[in-house]
Motif scaffolding. Structure first.
Motif, PDB file in Angstrom:
ATOM      1  N   GLU A 117       0.834  -1.206   0.000  1.00 40.43           N
ATOM      2  CA  GLU A 117       0.000   0.000   0.000  1.00 40.43           C
ATOM      3  C   GLU A 117       0.868   1.256   0.000  1.00 40.43           C
ATOM      4  N   THR A 118       1.964   1.216   0.736  1.00 37.68           N
ATOM      5  CA  THR A 118       2.891   2.354   0.753  1.00 37.68           C
ATOM      6  C   THR A 118       3.498   2.551  -0.635  1.00 37.68           C
ATOM      7  N   ASP A 119       3.908   1.451  -1.267  1.00 35.88           N
ATOM      8  CA  ASP A 119       4.479   1.548  -2.614  1.00 35.88           C
ATOM      9  C   ASP A 119       3.464   2.100  -3.611  1.00 35.88           C
ATOM     10  N   LEU A 149       3.694   5.467  -5.815  1.00 37.31           N
ATOM     11  CA  LEU A 149       3.503   5.467  -7.273  1.00 37.31           C
ATOM     12  C   LEU A 149       2.423   6.468  -7.666  1.00 37.31           C
ATOM     13  N   GLY A 150       1.359   6.519  -6.887  1.00 36.34           N
ATOM     14  CA  GLY A 150       0.295   7.487  -7.156  1.00 36.34           C
ATOM     15  C   GLY A 150       0.808   8.914  -7.094  1.00 36.34           C
ATOM     16  N   ASN A 181       0.905  11.503 -10.211  1.00 34.38           N
ATOM     17  CA  ASN A 181       0.303  12.844 -10.109  1.00 34.38           C
ATOM     18  C   ASN A 181       1.315  13.928 -10.446  1.00 34.38           C
ATOM     19  N   SER A 182       2.536  13.771  -9.959  1.00 35.30           N
ATOM     20  CA  SER A 182       3.583  14.749 -10.244  1.00 35.30           C
ATOM     21  C   SER A 182       3.879  14.809 -11.744  1.00 35.30           C
ATOM     22  N   LEU A 183       3.980  13.641 -12.369  1.00 35.12           N
ATOM     23  CA  LEU A 183       4.241  13.604 -13.811  1.00 35.12           C
ATOM     24  C   LEU A 183       3.078  14.194 -14.603  1.00 35.12           C
ATOM     25  N   GLN A 184       1.849  13.927 -14.164  1.00 39.23           N
ATOM     26  CA  GLN A 184       0.685  14.504 -14.844  1.00 39.23           C
ATOM     27  C   GLN A 184       0.692  16.022 -14.729  1.00 39.23           C
ATOM     28  N   GLN A 185       1.060  16.545 -13.559  1.00 41.14           N
ATOM     29  CA  GLN A 185       1.119  18.000 -13.391  1.00 41.14           C
ATOM     30  C   GLN A 185       2.196  18.601 -14.283  1.00 41.14           C
TER      31      GLN A 185
END
Length: 127
Positions: A57-59, A63-64, A68-72
């Motif tokens: 879950e931490t991994d 990744l999420g 999100n950073s790459l999408q921004q």
């Protein structure tokens, strides 16, 4: 594995109820919930399904965050490219279709005059 011994202690009734709920949610015996809690408190590393699940879950959360950073960043880059296109009236250099280079014999001459008709009258030189 070291020999296991039985220990006991008295706990508040609401703790017992919380342990029972956790055990039911995780489909485990209450004694295993208590065992894992003591191991965690003592800093012991016991591999359980829950600890592996927590690591996964931490991994997934990391990744999420990365996605999100790459999408921004992609959105920002697209906005910059759109603003560049709007300001210049033509796509950014790397998005324009590149004409193949023609041999000197096949190329047409450039016009001898510079056309200013597309400019607003106040910006036209020699008007």
């Amino acid at each position: 594995m070291a020999e296991k011994v039985m220990v006991s202690c008295q706990i508040p009734q609401d703790w017992k109820e919380k342990i029972a709920r956790l055990a039911e949610e995780r489909k485990k015996e209450p004694s295993l919930i208590i065992y894992e809690a003591i191991a965690q408190y003592l800093g012991e590393n016991i591999e359980t399904t829950d600890s592996r699940l927590n690591a996964l879950e931490t991994d997934v959360a990391q990744l999420g965050t990365t996605v999100n950073s790459l999408q921004q960043r992609l959105h920002t880059a697209a906005s910059i490219m759109t603003a560049s296109y709007a300001a210049s009236g033509r796509p950014p250099q790397n998005l324009q279709k590149q004409e193949p280079l023609a041999d000197e014999d096949e190329s047409e001459d450039e016009p001898d005059e510079i056309l200013y008709g597309f400019l607003p009258p106040e910006e036209r030189p020699f008007s």
